[in-house]
Enzyme design. Structure first.
Site, PDB file in Angstrom:
ATOM      1  N   LYS A   1       0.836  -1.200   0.000  1.00 34.27           N
ATOM      2  CA  LYS A   1       0.000   0.000   0.000  1.00 34.27           C
ATOM      3  C   LYS A   1       0.870   1.249   0.000  1.00 34.27           C
ATOM      4  CE  LYS A   1      -3.994  -2.026   0.062  1.00 34.27           C
ATOM      5  NZ  LYS A   1      -5.042  -1.859  -0.888  1.00 34.27           N
TER       6      LYS A   1
ATOM      7  N   ARG B   1      -3.981 -10.630   2.466  1.00 32.74           N
ATOM      8  CA  ARG B   1      -3.663 -10.586   1.043  1.00 32.74           C
ATOM      9  C   ARG B   1      -2.253 -10.041   0.924  1.00 32.74           C
ATOM     10  NH1 ARG B   1      -2.564  -7.072  -2.231  1.00 32.74           N
ATOM     11  NH2 ARG B   1      -3.495  -5.344  -1.091  1.00 32.74           N
TER      12      ARG B   1
END
Length: 164
Positions: free
Chosen positions: A110, A145
């Protein structure tokens, strides 16, 4: 498993189709589309608003016949949220266990890993992503994930060997 990044909002027939097929599903919180979500980050309380959205979507699935045991929820880290909001969700993610279903956390690579961790290239985000994955598991996430599967698996195995 169906992974719906819109939380069953993009396609009005998605929830019914999932229930009719009896497929497990992951519903994620998000707002808008990839093109508009950066402008849709206004929340009074991001943790409670994401929780309430997921709770509403779970109730919809149950009403049409899909039990919670077949559902994972994902708070949607990075989807229509600021860095501060993402961190608030990560700090408080254990609240999502109150929904009575599995929790998926997707933090791998991210953008805030770049800003906080100082990693400039996606490949350099692995250490920060693995640290966040371990933190998610520590707060009870059943599914994470990841991009770096081998590295994360090794880190989890060692962390569990020491922690248990």
């Amino acid at each position: 498993m169906i992974n719906d990044v819109s939380g069953l909002c993009f396609d009005p027939d998605m929830a019914r189709s999932v229930a009719q097929l009896g497929l497990p599903v992951c519903i994620m919180h998000s707002r808008g589309t990839p093109e508009t979500m950066r402008e849709l980050t206004s929340y009074e309380d991001v943790l409670l608003e994401v929780y309430e959205f997921l709770e509403t979507q779970l109730a919809l699935l149950e009403r049409i016949g899909l039990p919670r045991r077949q559902v994972l929820v994902d708070p949607g880290i990075g989807f229509a949220k600021t860095e501060a909001q993402n961190l608030a969700l990560l700090r408080g993610r254990s609240i999502f266990h109150g929904l009575g279903c599995g929790l998926l956390v997707g933090v791998s690579r991210k953008g805030f890993v770049v800003r906080i961790g100082g990693a400039t290239r996606p490949v350099d985000r692995a250490p920060g992503s693995i640290a966040l994955a371990l933190a998610a598991v520590a707060q009870g996430a059943q599914v994470i994930r990841v991009h770096e599967v081998t590295e994360t698996r090794q880190a989890l195995a060692l962390w569990q060997a020491v922690d248990i």
